[in-house]
Motif scaffolding. Structure first.
Motif, PDB file in Angstrom:
ATOM      1  N   LEU B  53       0.743  -1.163   0.100  1.00 32.45           N
ATOM      2  CA  LEU B  53      -0.089  -0.024   0.177  1.00 32.45           C
ATOM      3  C   LEU B  53       0.720   1.262   0.045  1.00 32.45           C
ATOM      4  CD1 LEU B  53      -3.076  -0.586   2.297  1.00 32.45           C
ATOM      5  CD2 LEU B  53      -2.955  -0.914  -0.070  1.00 32.45           C
ATOM      6  N   GLY B  60      -0.655   1.993  -3.221  1.00 36.18           N
ATOM      7  CA  GLY B  60      -1.545   0.978  -3.602  1.00 36.18           C
ATOM      8  C   GLY B  60      -2.895   1.367  -3.945  1.00 36.18           C
ATOM      9  N   ALA B  80      -3.834  -6.815  -1.208  1.00 36.02           N
ATOM     10  CA  ALA B  80      -3.080  -5.808  -0.451  1.00 36.02           C
ATOM     11  C   ALA B  80      -1.864  -6.505   0.434  1.00 36.02           C
ATOM     12  CB  ALA B  80      -3.827  -4.925   0.080  1.00 36.02           C
ATOM     13  N   THR B  82       0.557  -5.400   3.209  1.00 38.96           N
ATOM     14  CA  THR B  82       0.942  -3.946   3.913  1.00 38.96           C
ATOM     15  C   THR B  82       1.311  -4.317   5.397  1.00 38.96           C
ATOM     16  OG1 THR B  82       0.100  -2.169   4.667  1.00 38.96           O
ATOM     17  CG2 THR B  82      -1.492  -3.788   4.128  1.00 38.96           C
ATOM     18  N   ALA B  93      -9.282  -0.475   1.975  1.00 45.50           N
ATOM     19  CA  ALA B  93      -8.689  -1.492   1.164  1.00 45.50           C
ATOM     20  C   ALA B  93      -9.617  -2.367   0.349  1.00 45.50           C
ATOM     21  CB  ALA B  93      -7.443  -2.248   1.580  1.00 45.50           C
ATOM     22  N   TYR B 101      -6.484  -8.917   1.799  1.00 42.90           N
ATOM     23  CA  TYR B 101      -5.744  -8.102   2.451  1.00 42.90           C
ATOM     24  C   TYR B 101      -4.712  -8.917   3.407  1.00 42.90           C
ATOM     25  CZ  TYR B 101      -4.654  -3.666   5.352  1.00 42.90           C
ATOM     26  OH  TYR B 101      -4.133  -2.802   6.003  1.00 42.90           O
TER      27      TYR B 101
END
Lengths: 488, 120
Positions: B53, B60, B80, B82, B93, B101
């Motif tokens: 990100l 991102g 993502a 991160t 996100a 994520y």
């Protein structure tokens, strides 16, 4: 009684009167005259002369002017003064005495009155004053008597005052003067004195007069002003204090927000290198790049384990910061305590089994109204500590009961225990019981601080009972689901 | 062979992910910022994209915005990856169009199972 003279007219009285200091017994003579006697009085000034004259025997009546209660004493009466007349005289004397006493009582009352009393005649002239009136006005009695009432009226009101006086005269009733107004009198020295005046009409010898009772309210005004000032000061202080508090609250909120932001960014910055440390350690441990010898495996194991510990620490700090900043949103739901306890115990069981610890749940099913995940987190933190501090072969028991309208959940162990002086401190951040004597145990020192915050966010309490060598019992309370205040 | 684009400004992080994924039998292409990631995605047509990100030039969120605006990437799984562990970032996100994520530090098992889930 001794005859003083043998020849006297019934209608004519010769009176010998002792009048020391010239003080009058004239009212007695006046009374005799009113009773129908013709009085000729000889006045003498001292007792010796009085007695000499008395022996002359020329008097029908001798009056010793030495006064008793303001009334002359009847010293003697002559023979021709028959019984009837004598009684009449005695009655007169008694009447006079009563009158004098009444007058004196009135005077005393008048003079003793704390309020100024003035009597005003129809022309607005002052005809009677008392001592309080002298004190209040600063004028002497002589200066006041006969003066117009307006002598006491503040200058700018004098012209209007006579009009008010005339109006009162038209409707003379007992009432306060200038009701609702701030009244003042003007003293002889020009000073103004706040007063309250009540007026009442009186009749004197067929003539109407007005009695004014004037009360000095300087003290009362001062007290009222003090109370008002005190009230204003308190109000001002309170307002200032509130403003200060508001500012401080805003500053505290700002500081808290900055702290949360700092912790969040710190967490991000620490995770980035930890990401590769942990990842590569795991990769090395998988030995897909080539076999490691025992020592290398152990070293990689240390790196992996310690970096995971560091991660745990970062997670706990982030969690605590989130709770402390009030950004913790409790997702409350109704759930049964038994299932949640089973789940938390399942998570910790591998570690317990590794140390050969018995893990028991002995409580009843109780419906709770709480954040299920957070409840499990509290319990998990307590269980983690119990496992950590209980020697191999020990036992950990989880129980529950309803107490005082709350559910009480307890975790008891047969561990090393905690000294009483440490009971309060173990809920502090980064505190580890016995850390100075037994060396730092693996852990973040945040588990109990987080547990305490989570329990308190639910309105519950957490506490510990423990002694060294006797195990520990941690218990916390959580809100019951509605209608669940009796244990099943 | 399935292609995975890994975008991260940190070379060591890219190497870690590349190593894990190549061992699983995927082809890996690398980008070191968001702009490069979008360019390489257009050129390389990856089956899966892993986006950090926080990246220079284009972060991102900027990259997913561009990718999702193009029909070619409407259905491409983009995850993502991160170091942000805040719940708000995760929600943001997912709302921005990410398919998954993963919080750094990754555990290898988590990365493997997530990639498998999306490329399955």
């Amino acid at each position: 009684m001794m005859p003083v003279s043998d020849a006297a007219s019934r209608r004519h009285l010769r009176v010998l009167l002792l009048q020391p200091n010239g003080a009058g017994s004239n009212h007695v003579i006046a009374q005799l005259e009113r009773a129908g006697f013709q009085v000729s009085a000889d006045l003498v000034g001292d007792l010796q002369a009085f007695e000499d004259r008395l022996r002359d025997g020329r008097y029908d009546l001798a009056i010793n002017g030495l006064q008793l209660d303001g009334v002359a004493i009847l010293a003697d009466a002559a023979a021709p003064f028959g019984e009837h007349e004598y009684r009449k005289l005695m009655a007169l004397e008694k009447e006079a005495r009563a009158q004098v006493i009444a007058e004196r009582r009135f005077r005393e009352l008048l003079e003793a009155a704390p309020d100024a009393i003035l009597e005003i005649d129809a022309q607005g002239r002052i005809v009677l004053v008392n001592a309080a009136a002298e004190r209040l006005s600063g004028y002497s009695r002589a200066e006041l008597l006969g003066q117009s009432m307006e002598i006491l009226t503040p200058e700018e009101l004098r012209s209007r005052h006579s009009g008010h006086r005339a109006a009162y005269w038209a409707h003379p009733v007992t009432r306060p003067m200038g009701s609702g107004l701030d009244l003042h009198i003007e003293r002889k020295d020009g000073a103004r004195v706040p007063v309250e005046i009540s007026l009442s009409p009186v009749t004197y010898d067929g003539e109407m007069r007005v009695t004014a009772i004037v009360r000095d309210i300087t003290e009362r005004k001062r007290a009222e002003r003090q109370i008002r000032e005190m009230h204003e000061r308190f109000t001002a202080e309170l307002t200032a204090a509130n403003r200060q508090l508001e500012i401080r609250n805003r500053e505290a909120e700002k500081a808290n927000r900055l702290k949360t932001e700092f912790v969040a960014s710190m967490s991000h910055e620490l995770r980035t290198p930890l990401h590769t440390i942990i990842g590569f350690a795991e990769l090395l441990a998988e030995e897909l790049e080539g076999p490691l010898n025992e020592k290398q495996k152990r070293f990689v194991g240390h790196i992996h384990k310690d970096s995971l510990h560091l991660l745990e620490l970062i997670n706990d700090i982030l969690d605590l910061s989130r709770i402390e900043s009030g950004r913790l949103d409790l997702r409350k739901e109704t759930f049964d305590i038994a299932n949640a306890v089973e789940e938390a115990m399942a998570t910790i069981r591998p570690q317990a089994v590794a140390k050969s610890l018995r893990l028991e749940w002995t409580g009843p099913g109780i419906p709770l109204e709480a954040d299920r995940l957070r409840f499990k987190e509290v319990l998990f933190n307590l269980l983690t500590n119990a496992v950590k501090f209980t020697p191999e072969g020990g036992c950990i028991r989880v129980g529950a009961a309803v107490q005082g309208g709350m559910a009480e959940i307890s975790v008891s162990d047969t561990g090393i225990g905690i000294a009483a002086e440490e009971h309060a401190a173990i809920f502090d951040k980064f505190y580890q019981a016995g850390s100075t004597t037994r060396g730092v145990k693996e852990g973040t020192g945040l588990g109990l601080a987080i547990a305490k915050q989570l329990v308190e966010a639910h309105g519950g309490r957490i506490r510990v009972e423990s002694a060294p060598g006797q195990g520990s019992r941690f218990s916390f309370t959580m809100p019951l689901a509605e209608g669940a205040d009796g244990a099943k | 062979m399935k292609r995975v684009l890994v975008a991260d400004d940190k070379a060591s992080s890219r190497e870690l992910v590349r190593t894990v994924l190549e061992r699983c039998g995927y082809e890996v292409i690398e980008a070191s910022d968001g702009e490069e990631a979008v360019d390489l995605a257009r050129a390389g047509r990856p089956h899966l994209i892993l986006l950090d990100l926080h990246m220079p030039k284009l972060d991102g969120f900027g990259a997913i915005g561009q990718l999702r605006s193009e029909a070619a990437f409407a259905a491409t799984p983009v995850v993502a990856l991160t170091a942000s562990a805040m719940d708000v970032d995760r929600e943001q996100a997912l709302a921005a169009g990410f398919s998954g994520y993963i919080t750094k530090p990754i555990r290898l098992a988590t990365l493997r199972s997530e990639v498998e889930r999306l490329l399955g």
